[in-house]
Write a protein that holds these residues in place. Structure first.
Motif, PDB file in Angstrom:
ATOM      1  N   HIS A 187       0.857  -1.192   0.000  1.00 19.03           N
ATOM      2  CA  HIS A 187       0.000   0.000   0.000  1.00 19.03           C
ATOM      3  C   HIS A 187       0.890   1.238   0.000  1.00 19.03           C
ATOM      4  O   HIS A 187       1.859   1.309   0.744  1.00 19.03           O
ATOM      5  CB  HIS A 187      -0.901   0.016   1.237  1.00 19.03           C
ATOM      6  N   VAL A 188       0.519   2.189  -0.842  1.00 21.44           N
ATOM      7  CA  VAL A 188       1.198   3.475  -0.877  1.00 21.44           C
ATOM      8  C   VAL A 188       0.161   4.545  -0.560  1.00 21.44           C
ATOM      9  O   VAL A 188      -0.922   4.565  -1.152  1.00 21.44           O
ATOM     10  CB  VAL A 188       1.849   3.738  -2.257  1.00 21.44           C
ATOM     11  N   VAL A 189       0.493   5.411   0.384  1.00 20.71           N
ATOM     12  CA  VAL A 189      -0.388   6.519   0.752  1.00 20.71           C
ATOM     13  C   VAL A 189      -0.646   7.370  -0.496  1.00 20.71           C
ATOM     14  O   VAL A 189       0.270   7.610  -1.290  1.00 20.71           O
ATOM     15  CB  VAL A 189       0.255   7.351   1.885  1.00 20.71           C
ATOM     16  N   ALA A 190      -1.868   7.813  -0.673  1.00 20.23           N
ATOM     17  CA  ALA A 190      -2.281   8.518  -1.896  1.00 20.23           C
ATOM     18  C   ALA A 190      -1.327   9.646  -2.286  1.00 20.23           C
ATOM     19  O   ALA A 190      -0.992   9.798  -3.464  1.00 20.23           O
ATOM     20  CB  ALA A 190      -3.699   9.047  -1.745  1.00 20.23           C
ATOM     21  N   ASP A 191      -0.853  10.423  -1.332  1.00 27.38           N
ATOM     22  CA  ASP A 191       0.034  11.551  -1.643  1.00 27.38           C
ATOM     23  C   ASP A 191       1.379  11.128  -2.231  1.00 27.38           C
ATOM     24  O   ASP A 191       2.081  11.953  -2.815  1.00 27.38           O
ATOM     25  CB  ASP A 191       0.297  12.396  -0.394  1.00 27.38           C
ATOM     26  N   TYR A 192       1.749   9.854  -2.084  1.00 28.94           N
ATOM     27  CA  TYR A 192       3.052   9.385  -2.545  1.00 28.94           C
ATOM     28  C   TYR A 192       2.966   8.425  -3.733  1.00 28.94           C
ATOM     29  O   TYR A 192       3.979   7.883  -4.162  1.00 28.94           O
ATOM     30  CB  TYR A 192       3.814   8.729  -1.393  1.00 28.94           C
ATOM     31  N   ARG A 193       1.764   8.225  -4.252  1.00 31.66           N
ATOM     32  CA  ARG A 193       1.624   7.345  -5.410  1.00 31.66           C
ATOM     33  C   ARG A 193       2.285   7.976  -6.627  1.00 31.66           C
ATOM     34  O   ARG A 193       2.365   9.195  -6.743  1.00 31.66           O
ATOM     35  CB  ARG A 193       0.150   7.060  -5.678  1.00 31.66           C
ATOM     36  N   ARG A 194       2.769   7.111  -7.503  1.00 31.25           N
ATOM     37  CA  ARG A 194       3.447   7.514  -8.744  1.00 31.25           C
ATOM     38  C   ARG A 194       4.751   8.272  -8.471  1.00 31.25           C
ATOM     39  O   ARG A 194       5.178   9.092  -9.267  1.00 31.25           O
ATOM     40  CB  ARG A 194       2.525   8.313  -9.643  1.00 31.25           C
ATOM     41  N   SER A 195       5.356   7.975  -7.314  1.00 36.01           N
ATOM     42  CA  SER A 195       6.630   8.608  -6.980  1.00 36.01           C
ATOM     43  C   SER A 195       7.753   7.577  -6.820  1.00 36.01           C
ATOM     44  O   SER A 195       8.847   7.929  -6.416  1.00 36.01           O
ATOM     45  CB  SER A 195       6.492   9.411  -5.684  1.00 36.01           C
TER      46      SER A 195
END
Length: 138
Positions: free
Chosen positions: A72-80
């Motif tokens: 799981h990746v927190v929404a603010d850090y997705r695609r990073s």
């Protein structure tokens, strides 16, 4: 850093977004989930970005495979790059513990499947609940 409440929130957000029809069952099995997280604590990877909780992954041994249970990746850090870093940390950890085969399952409509494919996982079929199954050498 260990943040079981953050893991709980991540898993809860997954259920609510992707499998809302299973939320009640998931909640009824919460003790089983907590036990799995704690029993496999040494296979839990926490991602931090600038000292902020950015995500996690957890894998378990399953016969000859190291199975990715959750990522799981927190929404603010997705695609990073956090998801890919967590995926590679899982692969390296599993290899260090002697596993040569990695496996995971994902809903067919979950865009994370593209990250798995980019990381070299090959779709091997369909498993329980019509999830796609993927495998890769560690």
């Amino acid at each position: 850093m260990t943040d079981i409440p953050a893991i709980y929130r991540g898993e809860e957000s997954y259920i609510r977004r992707w499998e809302p029809e299973h939320e009640i069952t998931w909640r009824l099995q919460l003790e089983r989930h907590l036990t799995r997280w704690i029993e496999n604590f040494e296979r839990l990877t926490i991602a931090l970005m600038d000292d902020h909780f950015a995500g996690y992954s957890l894998w378990t041994p399953d016969q000859n495979y190291a199975e990715l249970c959750t990522i799981h990746v927190v929404a603010d850090y997705r695609r990073s790059g956090v998801g890919m870093a967590l995926l590679e940390a899982y692969a390296l950890d599993a290899a260090a513990q002697g596993f040569t085969q990695l496996s995971l399952s994902v809903r067919p409509d979950n865009p994370a499947k593209f990250m798995y494919q980019k990381a070299g996982f090959l779709c091997t079929g369909t498993g329980p609940h019509d999830y796609l199954t993927y495998e890769r050498h560690a």
